[in-house]
Motif scaffolding. Structure first.
Motif, PDB file in Angstrom:
ATOM      1  N   UNK A  42     -15.996   8.086 -70.497  1.00  0.00           N
ATOM      2  CA  UNK A  42     -15.473   7.193 -71.544  1.00  0.00           C
ATOM      3  C   UNK A  42     -14.525   6.127 -70.985  1.00  0.00           C
ATOM      4  N   UNK A  43     -14.697   5.759 -69.719  1.00  0.00           N
ATOM      5  CA  UNK A  43     -13.864   4.723 -69.115  1.00  0.00           C
ATOM      6  C   UNK A  43     -14.137   3.366 -69.761  1.00  0.00           C
ATOM      7  N   UNK A  44     -15.430   3.128 -70.098  1.00  0.00           N
ATOM      8  CA  UNK A  44     -15.843   1.830 -70.646  1.00  0.00           C
ATOM      9  C   UNK A  44     -15.360   0.711 -69.722  1.00  0.00           C
ATOM     10  N   UNK A  45     -15.814   0.816 -68.481  1.00  0.00           N
ATOM     11  CA  UNK A  45     -15.311  -0.053 -67.407  1.00  0.00           C
ATOM     12  C   UNK A  45     -16.053  -1.385 -67.375  1.00  0.00           C
ATOM     13  N   UNK A  46     -16.072  -2.065 -68.495  1.00  0.00           N
ATOM     14  CA  UNK A  46     -16.738  -3.364 -68.581  1.00  0.00           C
ATOM     15  C   UNK A  46     -16.079  -4.201 -69.649  1.00  0.00           C
ATOM     16  N   UNK A 105     -17.050   4.634 -55.474  1.00  0.00           N
ATOM     17  CA  UNK A 105     -17.407   5.393 -56.676  1.00  0.00           C
ATOM     18  C   UNK A 105     -17.014   4.653 -57.943  1.00  0.00           C
ATOM     19  N   UNK A 106     -15.791   4.137 -58.006  1.00  0.00           N
ATOM     20  CA  UNK A 106     -15.345   3.448 -59.220  1.00  0.00           C
ATOM     21  C   UNK A 106     -16.033   2.087 -59.378  1.00  0.00           C
ATOM     22  N   UNK A 107     -16.428   1.468 -58.278  1.00  0.00           N
ATOM     23  CA  UNK A 107     -17.230   0.251 -58.347  1.00  0.00           C
ATOM     24  C   UNK A 107     -18.582   0.556 -58.984  1.00  0.00           C
ATOM     25  N   UNK A 112     -22.448   0.398 -63.438  1.00  0.00           N
ATOM     26  CA  UNK A 112     -23.366   1.174 -64.275  1.00  0.00           C
ATOM     27  C   UNK A 112     -22.963   1.088 -65.738  1.00  0.00           C
ATOM     28  N   UNK A 113     -21.675   1.226 -66.031  1.00  0.00           N
ATOM     29  CA  UNK A 113     -21.211   1.105 -67.422  1.00  0.00           C
ATOM     30  C   UNK A 113     -21.618  -0.237 -68.016  1.00  0.00           C
ATOM     31  N   UNK A 245     -11.896  -4.122 -55.275  1.00  0.00           N
ATOM     32  CA  UNK A 245     -12.900  -3.151 -55.682  1.00  0.00           C
ATOM     33  C   UNK A 245     -13.818  -2.865 -54.486  1.00  0.00           C
ATOM     34  N   UNK A 246     -14.396  -1.664 -54.453  1.00  0.00           N
ATOM     35  CA  UNK A 246     -15.369  -1.285 -53.422  1.00  0.00           C
ATOM     36  C   UNK A 246     -14.814  -1.475 -52.009  1.00  0.00           C
TER      37      UNK A 246
END
Length: 248
Positions: A42-46, A105-107, A112-113, A245-246
């Motif tokens: 549920x981060x909704x990283x977008x 991973x977080x990238x 993906x989100x 990032x990344x």
């Protein structure tokens, strides 16, 4: 077959739209559909940026080179976004999140989100009788795109989604055979995929030669070899790292 499946299987990219703009209700419905996509933890990283300023669309057209970037019913730009999380941590100095946030991973989570949300938006749009086209060419000058959209640290522009009322009815482009895509229990050796790719090359050659516009002689194999033999958008890697990032 239900209506949702029919909508998905009837997909084709629309690159010519009528002049009619989407209503605010349509835009809201599309965004709300996007928001209902699955999200990692549920981060909704977008974030989604709606581009309504025609002068800005013209600038984006200068980056992309595709006319449907400036001529559409509505233009959405989907961004991977960990800025919100980073800002939340500023009020909690005892929480060190930098190493995790800068990880590959977080990238992946952010990209993906965003992609899942965009596909929900695409299907919602098509179910409303609208056409869509994804626009990766906005990354042709990702630094300029970043400047135009005024994106803060930890936010990266990924792709656009042009939506509108179709002013064309192109044929549905064939896809690779299922047996070249779907592997059961383990990855199949390429030797077991190759015959299906050859079949697809023949199908694509027939498709390009017989479609109603822009006919040509080509195959999928030839397209892929041309595409990957020419380095493209190599500035994206340092740009992503410059946004923290990344990096790890």
């Amino acid at each position: 077959m239900n209506q949702v499946i029919e909508t998905i299987l009837n997909h084709r990219s629309i690159r010519k739209f009528k002049e009619e703009k989407l209503s605010s209700d349509q835009v809201q419905t599309i965004v709300e559909a996007a928001q209902q996509a699955s999200s990692s933890s549920n981060v909704m990283a977008y974030s989604i940026i709606g581009v309504t300023d025609q002068s800005l669309k013209n600038e984006l057209y200068g980056i992309s080179g595709h006319s449907h970037v400036k001529n559409n019913g509505h233009l959405f730009v989907f961004c991977g976004d960990l800025h919100r999380i980073h800002q939340l941590a500023q009020d909690h100095p005892n929480k060190d999140i930098e190493e995790n946030m800068e990880s590959t991973e977080q990238f992946i989570v952010a990209t993906v989100d965003a992609a899942l949300a965009a596909q929900n938006a695409a299907i919602a749009s098509e179910s409303m009788g609208l056409g869509i086209c994804y626009i990766g060419s906005l990354r042709n000058d990702i630094n300029r795109l970043n400047e135009l959209l005024k994106l803060p640290e930890h936010v990266i522009p990924l792709f656009g989604l042009a939506v509108g009322y179709p002013d064309q009815n192109p044929e549905i482009k064939p896809r690779l055979p299922l047996k070249a895509i779907y592997h059961e229990n383990q990855y199949l050796p390429f030797s077991e995929q190759q015959a299906h790719i050859t079949t697809y090359d023949n199908e694509m050659q027939n498709y390009y030669g017989s479609r109603s516009s822009n006919t040509k002689v080509d195959t999928w194999t030839d397209q892929m070899l041309r595409k990957y033999s020419k380095p493209t958008r190599m500035d994206v890697t340092p740009f992503i790292k410059s946004k923290n990032l990344n990096k790890r």
